[in-house]
Write a protein that holds these residues in place. Structure first.
Motif, PDB file in Angstrom:
ATOM      1  N   ARG A 162      -4.057  -5.067  -3.250  1.00  0.00           N
ATOM      2  CA  ARG A 162      -4.264  -3.664  -3.592  1.00  0.00           C
ATOM      3  C   ARG A 162      -3.336  -3.261  -4.735  1.00  0.00           C
ATOM      4  NH1 ARG A 162      -1.444   0.824  -1.949  1.00  0.00           N
ATOM      5  NH2 ARG A 162      -0.256  -0.483  -0.497  1.00  0.00           N
ATOM      6  N   VAL A 163      -3.888  -2.544  -5.706  1.00  0.00           N
ATOM      7  CA  VAL A 163      -3.050  -2.012  -6.789  1.00  0.00           C
ATOM      8  C   VAL A 163      -2.280  -0.819  -6.219  1.00  0.00           C
ATOM      9  CG1 VAL A 163      -3.020  -0.953  -9.067  1.00  0.00           C
ATOM     10  CG2 VAL A 163      -4.628  -2.799  -8.574  1.00  0.00           C
ATOM     11  N   SER A 164      -0.980  -1.002  -6.056  1.00  0.00           N
ATOM     12  CA  SER A 164      -0.161   0.021  -5.398  1.00  0.00           C
ATOM     13  C   SER A 164       0.627   0.874  -6.385  1.00  0.00           C
ATOM     14  CB  SER A 164       0.808  -0.648  -4.414  1.00  0.00           C
ATOM     15  OG  SER A 164       1.613  -1.620  -5.076  1.00  0.00           O
ATOM     16  N   GLY A 165       0.620   0.514  -7.644  1.00  0.00           N
ATOM     17  CA  GLY A 165       1.329   1.282  -8.661  1.00  0.00           C
ATOM     18  C   GLY A 165       0.626   1.152  -9.994  1.00  0.00           C
ATOM     19  N   LEU A 166       0.370   2.274 -10.650  1.00  0.00           N
ATOM     20  CA  LEU A 166      -0.370   2.286 -11.902  1.00  0.00           C
ATOM     21  C   LEU A 166       0.560   2.421 -13.099  1.00  0.00           C
ATOM     22  CD1 LEU A 166      -3.273   4.713 -10.910  1.00  0.00           C
ATOM     23  CD2 LEU A 166      -3.416   2.228 -11.137  1.00  0.00           C
ATOM     24  N   PHE A 167       0.201   1.725 -14.162  1.00  0.00           N
ATOM     25  CA  PHE A 167       0.903   1.877 -15.435  1.00  0.00           C
ATOM     26  C   PHE A 167       0.769   3.332 -15.903  1.00  0.00           C
ATOM     27  CE2 PHE A 167       0.814   2.136 -20.045  1.00  0.00           C
ATOM     28  CZ  PHE A 167       1.921   1.400 -20.420  1.00  0.00           C
ATOM     29  N   GLY A 168       1.868   3.872 -16.395  1.00  0.00           N
ATOM     30  CA  GLY A 168       1.841   5.214 -16.968  1.00  0.00           C
ATOM     31  C   GLY A 168       2.039   6.341 -15.984  1.00  0.00           C
ATOM     32  N   ALA A 169       2.016   6.031 -14.680  1.00  0.00           N
ATOM     33  CA  ALA A 169       2.201   7.087 -13.681  1.00  0.00           C
ATOM     34  C   ALA A 169       3.584   7.716 -13.843  1.00  0.00           C
ATOM     35  CB  ALA A 169       2.034   6.510 -12.281  1.00  0.00           C
ATOM     36  N   GLN A 170       3.659   9.014 -13.614  1.00  0.00           N
ATOM     37  CA  GLN A 170       4.907   9.721 -13.906  1.00  0.00           C
ATOM     38  C   GLN A 170       5.050  10.955 -13.013  1.00  0.00           C
ATOM     39  OE1 GLN A 170       5.010  11.493 -17.851  1.00  0.00           O
ATOM     40  NE2 GLN A 170       7.171  10.959 -18.083  1.00  0.00           N
ATOM     41  N   ARG A 171       6.285  11.216 -12.608  1.00  0.00           N
ATOM     42  CA  ARG A 171       6.593  12.440 -11.881  1.00  0.00           C
ATOM     43  C   ARG A 171       7.272  13.432 -12.827  1.00  0.00           C
ATOM     44  NH1 ARG A 171       8.804  10.984  -5.757  1.00  0.00           N
ATOM     45  NH2 ARG A 171       6.756  10.362  -4.910  1.00  0.00           N
ATOM     46  N   VAL A 172       6.919  14.700 -12.636  1.00  0.00           N
ATOM     47  CA  VAL A 172       7.531  15.782 -13.412  1.00  0.00           C
ATOM     48  C   VAL A 172       8.266  16.676 -12.426  1.00  0.00           C
ATOM     49  CG1 VAL A 172       7.133  17.707 -14.972  1.00  0.00           C
ATOM     50  CG2 VAL A 172       5.688  15.665 -15.135  1.00  0.00           C
ATOM     51  N   TYR A 173       9.592  16.730 -12.563  1.00  0.00           N
ATOM     52  CA  TYR A 173      10.434  17.470 -11.629  1.00  0.00           C
ATOM     53  C   TYR A 173      10.752  18.853 -12.193  1.00  0.00           C
ATOM     54  CZ  TYR A 173      11.144  12.766  -9.726  1.00  0.00           C
ATOM     55  OH  TYR A 173      10.958  11.508  -9.197  1.00  0.00           O
ATOM     56  N   ASN A 174      10.123  19.881 -11.607  1.00  0.00           N
ATOM     57  CA  ASN A 174      10.337  21.254 -12.083  1.00  0.00           C
ATOM     58  C   ASN A 174      10.214  21.352 -13.604  1.00  0.00           C
ATOM     59  OD1 ASN A 174      10.716  22.555  -9.601  1.00  0.00           O
ATOM     60  ND2 ASN A 174      12.882  22.003  -9.525  1.00  0.00           N
ATOM     61  N   GLY A 175       9.185  20.698 -14.114  1.00  0.00           N
ATOM     62  CA  GLY A 175       8.913  20.747 -15.549  1.00  0.00           C
ATOM     63  C   GLY A 175       9.626  19.701 -16.383  1.00  0.00           C
ATOM     64  N   ILE A 176      10.497  18.909 -15.762  1.00  0.00           N
ATOM     65  CA  ILE A 176      11.234  17.879 -16.502  1.00  0.00           C
ATOM     66  C   ILE A 176      10.628  16.508 -16.194  1.00  0.00           C
ATOM     67  CG2 ILE A 176      13.478  16.791 -16.886  1.00  0.00           C
ATOM     68  CD1 ILE A 176      14.783  19.390 -15.973  1.00  0.00           C
ATOM     69  N   PRO A 177      10.046  15.820 -17.189  1.00  0.00           N
ATOM     70  CA  PRO A 177       9.404  14.535 -16.929  1.00  0.00           C
ATOM     71  C   PRO A 177      10.418  13.451 -16.562  1.00  0.00           C
ATOM     72  CG  PRO A 177       8.678  15.481 -19.025  1.00  0.00           C
ATOM     73  CD  PRO A 177       9.887  16.252 -18.586  1.00  0.00           C
ATOM     74  N   GLY A 178      10.089  12.684 -15.538  1.00  0.00           N
ATOM     75  CA  GLY A 178      10.873  11.501 -15.212  1.00  0.00           C
ATOM     76  C   GLY A 178      10.342  10.309 -15.993  1.00  0.00           C
ATOM     77  N   SER A 179      10.918   9.146 -15.784  1.00  0.00           N
ATOM     78  CA  SER A 179      10.451   7.933 -16.455  1.00  0.00           C
ATOM     79  C   SER A 179       9.070   7.547 -15.929  1.00  0.00           C
ATOM     80  CB  SER A 179      11.433   6.787 -16.214  1.00  0.00           C
ATOM     81  OG  SER A 179      12.712   7.098 -16.730  1.00  0.00           O
ATOM     82  N   TYR A 180       8.228   7.023 -16.799  1.00  0.00           N
ATOM     83  CA  TYR A 180       6.910   6.596 -16.341  1.00  0.00           C
ATOM     84  C   TYR A 180       6.955   5.159 -15.849  1.00  0.00           C
ATOM     85  CZ  TYR A 180       6.027   4.163 -20.824  1.00  0.00           C
ATOM     86  OH  TYR A 180       6.086   3.330 -21.911  1.00  0.00           O
ATOM     87  N   HIS A 181       5.979   4.793 -15.029  1.00  0.00           N
ATOM     88  CA  HIS A 181       5.900   3.442 -14.481  1.00  0.00           C
ATOM     89  C   HIS A 181       5.418   2.496 -15.570  1.00  0.00           C
ATOM     90  CE1 HIS A 181       4.223   0.310 -11.567  1.00  0.00           C
ATOM     91  NE2 HIS A 181       5.518   0.372 -11.316  1.00  0.00           N
ATOM     92  N   THR A 182       6.161   1.419 -15.798  1.00  0.00           N
ATOM     93  CA  THR A 182       5.934   0.578 -16.972  1.00  0.00           C
ATOM     94  C   THR A 182       5.060  -0.642 -16.718  1.00  0.00           C
ATOM     95  OG1 THR A 182       7.986  -0.628 -16.531  1.00  0.00           O
ATOM     96  CG2 THR A 182       8.122   1.292 -17.996  1.00  0.00           C
ATOM     97  N   GLY A 183       4.484  -0.749 -15.526  1.00  0.00           N
ATOM     98  CA  GLY A 183       3.641  -1.902 -15.254  1.00  0.00           C
ATOM     99  C   GLY A 183       2.607  -1.592 -14.195  1.00  0.00           C
ATOM    100  N   MET A 184       2.016  -2.653 -13.685  1.00  0.00           N
ATOM    101  CA  MET A 184       0.989  -2.573 -12.647  1.00  0.00           C
ATOM    102  C   MET A 184       1.540  -3.268 -11.413  1.00  0.00           C
ATOM    103  SD  MET A 184      -2.728  -4.395 -12.954  1.00  0.00           S
ATOM    104  CE  MET A 184      -3.847  -4.617 -11.566  1.00  0.00           C
ATOM    105  N   ASP A 185       1.595  -2.556 -10.291  1.00  0.00           N
ATOM    106  CA  ASP A 185       2.079  -3.129  -9.039  1.00  0.00           C
ATOM    107  C   ASP A 185       0.902  -3.593  -8.193  1.00  0.00           C
ATOM    108  OD1 ASP A 185       4.662  -2.562  -9.764  1.00  0.00           O
ATOM    109  OD2 ASP A 185       4.883  -0.826  -8.453  1.00  0.00           O
TER     110      ASP A 185
END
Length: 283
Positions: A162-185
């Motif tokens: 199962r693909v459990s993590g997508l490339f480019g996925a990202q969390r935005v904390y109260n409007g501040i972007p976190g680091s994006y996911h750099t690969g495919m899990d």
């Protein structure tokens, strides 16, 4: 026709590409009528292209590209690449031709979180020293250029699951972007064998687990395209080994910084991070 496909067709038309009832073509209009490209450029994507006859050098904006003996080259576009780029051809007579291409935006999974971004644990001097050495090895491996035609192949999945993590996925904390996911899990049980997605040469095999990546394996597929496999429980190849597509190269694990066993597959072309999923057949 979906909204995304309509947008791609419009971008290609603006860039001078033709379309047919059967779908997208890779035939550009003049002045570079013999410039061929394998598909629509997209953020996080990789395309194969062929230069006009008698091309001596190729540049993507200001970046010099490798050109094969048959005039083929790669172009990769980072997750946050600009939506316009120039491909510059220097011909044998010294003349120059420029082709503008449009790069479609990626479709990333963005999660807005009503919380502040955590700073994480403070690093120690010991960690900083160890991490510095690890990063030096990673950067040195990526600076290598090995002969391989793996980049010409159709890539395959390194492991089922199962693909459990997508490339480019990202969390935005109260409007501040976190680091994006750099690969495919890809989720898989610890000890599951994984294989080379394409031919290549092993440029890094961390027998001693790295602090974040764990047992890290990196393969150069040629033309500055490389794969990185993180968190392995065991590596079955060593630096300098030539590997073939489908060859078992390691086993899935949970080494390094991870919450459980899985294979993180990252790809880079030059400095651009590439979404591995875009190189695979639909699944």
């Amino acid at each position: 026709m979906g909204r995304t496909r309509c947008a791609l067709l419009a971008l290609l038309a603006a860039a001078g590409f033709l379309t047919t009832a059967a779908g997208l073509t890779a035939t550009p209009q003049s002045p570079t009528a013999d410039f061929w490209i394998s598909g629509p450029p997209v953020q996080g994507g990789l395309v194969t292209a062929r230069a006009p006859k008698n091309t001596r050098n190729v540049f993507l904006d200001d970046e010099a590209l490798q050109l094969s003996s048959d005039g083929v080259f790669l172009m990769g576009f980072d997750r946050d690449a600009p939506v316009q780029a120039n491909v510059v051809f220097i011909l044998a007579d010294g003349s120059q031709t420029v082709r503008n291409i449009s790069v479609a935006g990626g479709d990333w999974r963005i999660e807005n979180v009503a919380a502040n971004m955590t700073g994480g644990a403070k690093s120690s001097a010991e960690f900083d020293a160890r991490r510095s050495a690890e990063l030096a090895r990673i950067n040195a491996a990526r600076a290598l250029s090995r002969e391989s035609n793996g980049w010409r192949q159709k890539f395959i999945r390194p492991v089922a699951g199962r693909v459990s993590g997508l490339f480019g996925a990202q969390r935005v904390y109260n409007g501040i972007p976190g680091s994006y996911h750099t690969g495919m899990d890809i989720a898989a049980a610890s000890g599951t064998a994984f294989v080379a997605p394409a031919d290549g040469v092993v440029v890094l095999a961390a027998a001693d687990a790295f602090t974040l990546e764990g047992h890290l394996l990196m393969i150069d597929h040629g033309m500055r395209l490389n794969s990185a496999f993180l968190h392995a429980s065991e590596l079955l190849v060593k630096e300098g080994d030539v590997v073939k597509q489908g060859q078992i190269i390691g086993r899935v694990g949970a080494t390094g910084r991870t919450s459980g066993p899985h294979l993180h597959w990252g790809m880079k072309w030059n400095s651009a991070r590439i979404d591995p999923k875009l190189l695979l057949p639909a699944f």
